[in-house]
Design a protein around this motif. Structure first.
Motif, PDB file in Angstrom:
ATOM      1  N   LYS A  33     -16.010 -59.281 -17.036  1.00  0.00           N
ATOM      2  CA  LYS A  33     -14.721 -58.297 -17.159  1.00  0.00           C
ATOM      3  C   LYS A  33     -14.127 -58.062 -18.388  1.00  0.00           C
ATOM      4  O   LYS A  33     -13.493 -57.054 -18.814  1.00  0.00           O
ATOM      5  N   VAL A  34     -14.248 -59.141 -19.362  1.00  0.00           N
ATOM      6  CA  VAL A  34     -13.851 -59.070 -20.869  1.00  0.00           C
ATOM      7  C   VAL A  34     -14.631 -58.021 -21.508  1.00  0.00           C
ATOM      8  O   VAL A  34     -14.307 -57.175 -22.046  1.00  0.00           O
ATOM      9  N   TRP A  35     -16.033 -57.819 -21.292  1.00  0.00           N
ATOM     10  CA  TRP A  35     -16.752 -57.163 -21.797  1.00  0.00           C
ATOM     11  C   TRP A  35     -16.463 -55.756 -21.690  1.00  0.00           C
ATOM     12  O   TRP A  35     -16.276 -54.529 -22.361  1.00  0.00           O
ATOM     13  N   GLN A  36     -16.151 -55.584 -19.977  1.00  0.00           N
ATOM     14  CA  GLN A  36     -15.807 -54.275 -19.574  1.00  0.00           C
ATOM     15  C   GLN A  36     -14.509 -53.714 -20.384  1.00  0.00           C
ATOM     16  O   GLN A  36     -14.376 -52.429 -20.711  1.00  0.00           O
ATOM     17  N   TRP A  37     -13.522 -54.410 -20.563  1.00  0.00           N
ATOM     18  CA  TRP A  37     -12.366 -54.236 -20.897  1.00  0.00           C
ATOM     19  C   TRP A  37     -12.542 -53.905 -22.671  1.00  0.00           C
ATOM     20  O   TRP A  37     -12.079 -53.092 -23.115  1.00  0.00           O
ATOM     21  N   LEU A  38     -13.268 -54.764 -23.297  1.00  0.00           N
ATOM     22  CA  LEU A  38     -13.635 -54.527 -24.788  1.00  0.00           C
ATOM     23  C   LEU A  38     -14.254 -53.025 -24.893  1.00  0.00           C
ATOM     24  O   LEU A  38     -14.087 -52.106 -25.680  1.00  0.00           O
ATOM     25  N   ALA A  39     -15.256 -52.669 -23.941  1.00  0.00           N
ATOM     26  CA  ALA A  39     -15.827 -51.488 -24.120  1.00  0.00           C
ATOM     27  C   ALA A  39     -14.947 -50.400 -23.569  1.00  0.00           C
ATOM     28  O   ALA A  39     -15.256 -49.236 -24.587  1.00  0.00           O
ATOM     29  N   CYS A  41     -11.838 -50.484 -24.612  1.00  0.00           N
ATOM     30  CA  CYS A  41     -11.222 -50.419 -25.809  1.00  0.00           C
ATOM     31  C   CYS A  41     -12.023 -49.524 -27.017  1.00  0.00           C
ATOM     32  O   CYS A  41     -11.358 -48.899 -27.803  1.00  0.00           O
ATOM     33  N   ARG A  42     -13.119 -49.916 -27.024  1.00  0.00           N
ATOM     34  CA  ARG A  42     -14.160 -49.157 -27.835  1.00  0.00           C
ATOM     35  C   ARG A  42     -13.964 -47.860 -27.733  1.00  0.00           C
ATOM     36  O   ARG A  42     -13.878 -47.070 -29.040  1.00  0.00           O
ATOM     37  N   LYS A  43     -14.233 -47.336 -26.542  1.00  0.00           N
ATOM     38  CA  LYS A  43     -14.163 -45.893 -26.158  1.00  0.00           C
ATOM     39  C   LYS A  43     -12.554 -45.304 -26.699  1.00  0.00           C
ATOM     40  O   LYS A  43     -12.787 -44.109 -27.118  1.00  0.00           O
ATOM     41  N   GLN A  44     -11.707 -46.174 -26.462  1.00  0.00           N
ATOM     42  CA  GLN A  44     -10.546 -45.512 -26.966  1.00  0.00           C
ATOM     43  C   GLN A  44     -10.307 -45.362 -28.436  1.00  0.00           C
ATOM     44  O   GLN A  44      -9.792 -44.549 -28.916  1.00  0.00           O
ATOM     45  N   TRP A  45     -10.952 -46.360 -29.079  1.00  0.00           N
ATOM     46  CA  TRP A  45     -10.879 -46.242 -30.688  1.00  0.00           C
ATOM     47  C   TRP A  45     -11.768 -45.487 -31.127  1.00  0.00           C
ATOM     48  O   TRP A  45     -11.380 -44.689 -32.095  1.00  0.00           O
ATOM     49  N   TYR A  46     -12.847 -44.972 -30.579  1.00  0.00           N
ATOM     50  CA  TYR A  46     -13.834 -44.260 -31.378  1.00  0.00           C
ATOM     51  C   TYR A  46     -14.104 -43.072 -30.505  1.00  0.00           C
ATOM     52  O   TYR A  46     -15.064 -42.383 -30.777  1.00  0.00           O
ATOM     53  N   GLY A  47     -13.322 -42.739 -29.337  1.00  0.00           N
ATOM     54  CA  GLY A  47     -13.569 -41.497 -28.763  1.00  0.00           C
ATOM     55  C   GLY A  47     -13.119 -40.311 -29.486  1.00  0.00           C
ATOM     56  O   GLY A  47     -12.650 -40.250 -30.622  1.00  0.00           O
ATOM     57  N   SER A  48     -13.448 -39.095 -28.822  1.00  0.00           N
ATOM     58  CA  SER A  48     -12.770 -37.798 -29.251  1.00  0.00           C
ATOM     59  C   SER A  48     -11.370 -37.712 -29.604  1.00  0.00           C
ATOM     60  O   SER A  48     -10.817 -37.141 -30.682  1.00  0.00           O
ATOM     61  N   LEU A  75       2.144 -59.505 -22.248  1.00  0.00           N
ATOM     62  CA  LEU A  75       2.067 -59.019 -23.606  1.00  0.00           C
ATOM     63  C   LEU A  75       2.321 -57.415 -23.589  1.00  0.00           C
ATOM     64  O   LEU A  75       1.589 -56.852 -22.492  1.00  0.00           O
ATOM     65  N   THR A  76       2.979 -56.655 -24.317  1.00  0.00           N
ATOM     66  CA  THR A  76       3.310 -55.650 -24.293  1.00  0.00           C
ATOM     67  C   THR A  76       2.313 -54.771 -25.615  1.00  0.00           C
ATOM     68  O   THR A  76       2.219 -55.272 -26.653  1.00  0.00           O
ATOM     69  N   SER A  77       2.040 -53.521 -25.455  1.00  0.00           N
ATOM     70  CA  SER A  77       1.254 -52.858 -26.364  1.00  0.00           C
ATOM     71  C   SER A  77       0.105 -53.762 -26.977  1.00  0.00           C
ATOM     72  O   SER A  77      -0.306 -54.009 -28.232  1.00  0.00           O
ATOM     73  N   VAL A  78      -0.930 -54.471 -26.039  1.00  0.00           N
ATOM     74  CA  VAL A  78      -1.727 -55.196 -26.306  1.00  0.00           C
ATOM     75  C   VAL A  78      -2.926 -54.429 -26.767  1.00  0.00           C
ATOM     76  O   VAL A  78      -3.391 -53.581 -25.961  1.00  0.00           O
ATOM     77  N   TYR A  79      -3.762 -55.198 -27.779  1.00  0.00           N
ATOM     78  CA  TYR A  79      -5.067 -54.883 -28.128  1.00  0.00           C
ATOM     79  C   TYR A  79      -5.982 -55.799 -28.588  1.00  0.00           C
ATOM     80  O   TYR A  79      -5.263 -56.818 -29.163  1.00  0.00           O
ATOM     81  N   PRO A  80      -7.117 -55.770 -28.483  1.00  0.00           N
ATOM     82  CA  PRO A  80      -8.098 -56.671 -28.789  1.00  0.00           C
ATOM     83  C   PRO A  80      -8.145 -56.744 -30.448  1.00  0.00           C
ATOM     84  O   PRO A  80      -8.620 -55.620 -31.149  1.00  0.00           O
ATOM     85  N   ARG A  81      -8.235 -57.668 -31.195  1.00  0.00           N
ATOM     86  CA  ARG A  81      -8.306 -57.881 -32.672  1.00  0.00           C
ATOM     87  C   ARG A  81      -9.693 -58.629 -33.096  1.00  0.00           C
ATOM     88  O   ARG A  81     -10.412 -58.344 -33.962  1.00  0.00           O
ATOM     89  N   LEU A  97     -18.665 -70.906 -25.424  1.00  0.00           N
ATOM     90  CA  LEU A  97     -17.301 -70.620 -25.299  1.00  0.00           C
ATOM     91  C   LEU A  97     -17.116 -69.200 -25.870  1.00  0.00           C
ATOM     92  O   LEU A  97     -18.001 -68.626 -26.890  1.00  0.00           O
ATOM     93  N   GLU A  98     -16.353 -68.278 -25.352  1.00  0.00           N
ATOM     94  CA  GLU A  98     -15.736 -67.152 -26.079  1.00  0.00           C
ATOM     95  C   GLU A  98     -14.364 -67.071 -26.405  1.00  0.00           C
ATOM     96  O   GLU A  98     -13.533 -67.999 -25.636  1.00  0.00           O
ATOM     97  N   THR A  99     -14.233 -66.737 -27.265  1.00  0.00           N
ATOM     98  CA  THR A  99     -12.495 -66.757 -28.007  1.00  0.00           C
ATOM     99  C   THR A  99     -12.300 -65.039 -28.324  1.00  0.00           C
ATOM    100  O   THR A  99     -13.171 -64.285 -28.625  1.00  0.00           O
ATOM    101  N   LEU A 100     -11.087 -64.750 -27.776  1.00  0.00           N
ATOM    102  CA  LEU A 100     -10.619 -63.370 -27.687  1.00  0.00           C
ATOM    103  C   LEU A 100      -9.244 -63.575 -28.391  1.00  0.00           C
ATOM    104  O   LEU A 100      -8.088 -64.455 -27.999  1.00  0.00           O
TER     105      LEU A 100
END
Length: 108
Positions: A33-39, A41-48, A75-81, A97-100
């Motif tokens: 689920k974390v990977w799906q969310w990160l994916a 976000c990637r589309k949102q960053w690098y999309g058209s 959290l509001t206006s949240v994004y992965p760093r 372990l995974e860290t986000l």
């Protein structure tokens, strides 16, 4: 400080919210689920058309040992760093372990 006509005091200083770091053992249910969310976000960053994060929220829930909800933060206006995965050492016996790290503009 300024005083408006309604008598409410305002402060014009910028408010800074530090990043939130979440760490946990990876598992087959939640890690995908974390990977799906990160994916997404990637589309949102690098999309058209790069997106706006102002409508993104995330809720962090704290449970006790009996799996009873103790409290939660939204959290509001949240994004992965950052995301860090496990160190893959065939000779090690540690837990994977995974860290986000999440950036945000406040919490409610």
């Amino acid at each position: 400080r300024d005083r408006d006509v309604t008598g409410v005091q305002t402060c014009d200083l910028p408010i800074y919210y530090p990043d939130v770091t979440l760490a946990r053992a990876m598992n087959s249910t939640d890690s995908p689920k974390v990977w799906q969310w990160l994916a997404s976000c990637r589309k949102q960053w690098y999309g058209s058309e790069p997106g706006d994060w102002s409508d993104k929220t995330a809720t962090i829930q704290l449970y006790d040992s009996a799996y009873t909800l103790v409290t939660q933060w939204t959290l509001t206006s949240v994004y992965p760093r950052e995301w860090h995965g496990p160190e893959l050492d065939a000779g090690g016996g540690g837990i994977a372990l995974e860290t986000l790290v999440l950036g945000h503009e406040g919490f409610m």
